[in-house]
Design an enzyme around this catalytic site. Structure first.
Site, PDB file in Angstrom:
ATOM      1  N   ARG A  46      48.065  39.099  63.627  1.00 31.82           N
ATOM      2  CA  ARG A  46      48.295  38.686  62.231  1.00 31.82           C
ATOM      3  C   ARG A  46      47.327  37.564  61.873  1.00 31.82           C
ATOM      4  O   ARG A  46      46.875  37.455  60.739  1.00 31.82           O
ATOM      5  CB  ARG A  46      49.750  38.248  62.014  1.00 31.82           C
ATOM      6  N   TYR A  98      44.760  44.232  34.490  1.00 28.76           N
ATOM      7  CA  TYR A  98      45.403  45.214  35.342  1.00 28.76           C
ATOM      8  C   TYR A  98      46.929  45.053  35.265  1.00 28.76           C
ATOM      9  O   TYR A  98      47.454  43.942  35.431  1.00 28.76           O
ATOM     10  CB  TYR A  98      44.898  45.021  36.775  1.00 28.76           C
ATOM     11  N   ASP A 170      38.909  38.433  38.947  1.00 23.92           N
ATOM     12  CA  ASP A 170      39.130  39.774  39.492  1.00 23.92           C
ATOM     13  C   ASP A 170      37.858  40.576  39.207  1.00 23.92           C
ATOM     14  O   ASP A 170      37.590  40.940  38.059  1.00 23.92           O
ATOM     15  CB  ASP A 170      40.364  40.401  38.823  1.00 23.92           C
ATOM     16  N   LYS A 195      39.164  50.149  45.541  1.00 26.10           N
ATOM     17  CA  LYS A 195      38.354  50.813  44.523  1.00 26.10           C
ATOM     18  C   LYS A 195      36.905  50.964  45.007  1.00 26.10           C
ATOM     19  O   LYS A 195      36.662  51.694  45.936  1.00 26.10           O
ATOM     20  CB  LYS A 195      38.465  50.040  43.211  1.00 26.10           C
TER      21      LYS A 195
HETATM   22  C1  LIG Z   1      43.769  48.326  41.504  1.00 30.30           C
HETATM   23  C2  LIG Z   1      43.526  47.001  40.918  1.00 30.30           C
HETATM   24  C3  LIG Z   1      44.186  45.862  41.392  1.00 30.30           C
HETATM   25  C4  LIG Z   1      45.253  45.922  42.464  1.00 30.30           C
HETATM   26  O1  LIG Z   1      44.748  46.311  43.700  1.00 30.30           O
HETATM   27  P1  LIG Z   1      45.592  47.176  44.793  1.00 30.30           P
HETATM   28  O2  LIG Z   1      44.593  47.362  45.871  1.00 30.30           O
HETATM   29  O3  LIG Z   1      46.026  48.423  44.120  1.00 30.30           O
HETATM   30  O4  LIG Z   1      46.747  46.326  45.193  1.00 30.30           O
HETATM   31  C5  LIG Z   1      43.866  44.650  40.815  1.00 30.30           C
HETATM   32  N1  LIG Z   1      42.957  44.540  39.823  1.00 30.30           N
HETATM   33  C6  LIG Z   1      42.304  45.612  39.343  1.00 30.30           C
HETATM   34  C7  LIG Z   1      41.310  45.435  38.249  1.00 30.30           C
HETATM   35  C8  LIG Z   1      42.566  46.872  39.860  1.00 30.30           C
HETATM   36  O5  LIG Z   1      41.934  47.941  39.357  1.00 30.30           O
END
Ligand SMILES: *Cc1c(COP(=O)(O)O)cnc(C)c1O
Length: 379
Positions: A46, A98, A170, A195
């Site tokens: 961890r 998001y 983000d 992504k």
């Molecule tokens: C998918 C996404 C998230 C969250 O990420 P996960 O890996 O699904 O937890 C946060 N911000 C944006 C812009 C996203 O597209």
């Protein structure tokens, strides 16, 4: 070093025991110690894992950061950032972001006494106006999901620096190939590595990139104390994905551009949201802070009904109807009922996210095939 080279070599060190060029998947929970507290830097998985370490080194390199931490998902990475705060603190965030971030803020953290203030961050002055002595963090997303709004990261950073407030961005939609927020003055970059970084729709993972040693220690403490760490197999998959980030993003951008222009001239299409258009309200800023405009596009039809949107969404063959984005394959999504269903309808409509909005994650297939697919579906 140029980006394409960096993506191939980031974090990659031949395995010290065998020379394996690819970092092995260290599928272990613990490490044998020679004597109490005498070990090789690894005690319990961890806290430390060599596959995760290689990936975290790669994450830092690709965002021009000093440090990076990997998390079991993008929202787990976001969760760690908010855990830096105390009850009574305020966070200023974008009113278009998001849906999962919005849900985490309003449904999980608000009840612990952290207050989230939503403003239109595309005008940095709105951020400045919302700051109080309780403000500890500004949370930006640019381009936003799904309306492709752009916020001037450097302009907001100038404001937060002056007030000693943390700025987190983000950067999921742009990926490090198109935008590097730390270089523009941000303190923390967050990625849903699920992504573009993973890039193949086969892993859920998140990342934080930071320059400050102190912030790294605080976030590492949260990572190991709260335990939202990714497994070694997932780290291996993202390490592999990053190698092709440069070439994939180039293809996503080329296809995105072709499809955005094709949609724009389609008689049944009302509005196309893509920051590459000169008519996009924040095009100048997008051009300044991004290397290219990406493969994410949203659009509305002239027939704005939910039924017509649903008909198109159910008629494509190459574009698969699914949540998520950033994989090599093209996806089509209905934010109102899918990715953004957790935002109350009234709130959604107020911020411009209509019932008929359709979002595309343009993949790296041949653009002609993708256009033919959309053409048949829209009719
Ligand atoms: C998918 C996404 C998230 C969250 O990420 P996960 O890996 O699904 O937890 C946060 N911000 C944006 C812009 C996203 O597209």
């Amino acid at each position: 070093m140029k980006k394409a080279t960096k993506y191939i070599h980031a974090g990659a060190v031949p395995d010290p025991t065998t020379g394996a060029i690819m970092t092995p998947i260290y599928q272990t929970s613990t490490y044998v110690q020679e004597a109490p507290a005498k070990h090789k830097g690894y005690e319990y998985a961890r806290s430390q894992n060599p596959t995760r370490k290689a990936l975290e080194d790669a994450y830092a390199e690709i965002e021009n950061a000093k440090h990076a931490l990997a998390f079991s998902s993008g929202v787990a990475a976001t969760d760690a950032v908010i855990k830096l705060l105390q009850p009574g603190n305020e966070v200023i965030c974008a009113n278009d972001m998001y849906g999962g971030s919005y849900r985490l803020f309003t449904k999980v953290f608000a009840k612990f006494g952290i207050n989230f203030i939503y403003v239109d961050t595309t005008d940095a002055q709105n951020v400045a106006n919302a700051i109080t002595e309780k403000t500890k963090l500004v949370w930006l997303e640019t381009p936003t999901n799904p309306l492709m709004n752009i916020t001037d990261i450097a302009a907001v950073a100038a404001i937060t620096k002056q007030k000693n407030i943390l700025l987190a961005v983000d950067n999921t939609f742009a990926s490090p190939a198109l935008q590097n927020p730390l270089d523009l003055g941000a303190d923390i970059v967050m990625h849903s590595a699920t992504k573009y970084l993973g890039g193949h729709s086969d892993v859920i993972q998140g990342a934080l990139m930071i320059n400050s040693d102190e912030l790294r220690e605080q976030l590492y403490f949260i990572q190991k104390s709260c335990g939202a760490v990714p497994g070694p197999m997932d780290c291996f998959l993202v390490l592999r994905g990053i190698k092709t980030l440069g070439i994939r993003m180039k293809a996503h951008c080329e296809n995105g551009k072709k499809i955005a222009y094709w949609l724009q001239q389609h008689p049944k299409v009302a509005k196309v949201f893509w920051p590459g258009f000169e008519t996009h309200p924040n095009h100048a800023i997008a051009k300044k802070q991004m290397a290219d405009f990406g493969g994410m596009i949203s659009f509305t039809l002239k027939d704005e009904s939910m039924e017509e949107a649903k008909r198109v969404l159910s008629s494509t063959h190459l574009f698969s109807l699914a949540e998520s984005l950033g994989g090599v394959e093209s996806l089509i999504n209905h934010p109102a009922t899918m990715t953004h269903a957790s935002i109350p309808r009234e709130e959604r409509i107020k911020n411009g996210l209509s019932d008929g909005l359709i979002r595309l994650s343009v993949g790296i297939e041949d653009a002609d095939d993708l256009i033919e697919d959309l053409s048949k579906a829209i009719g």
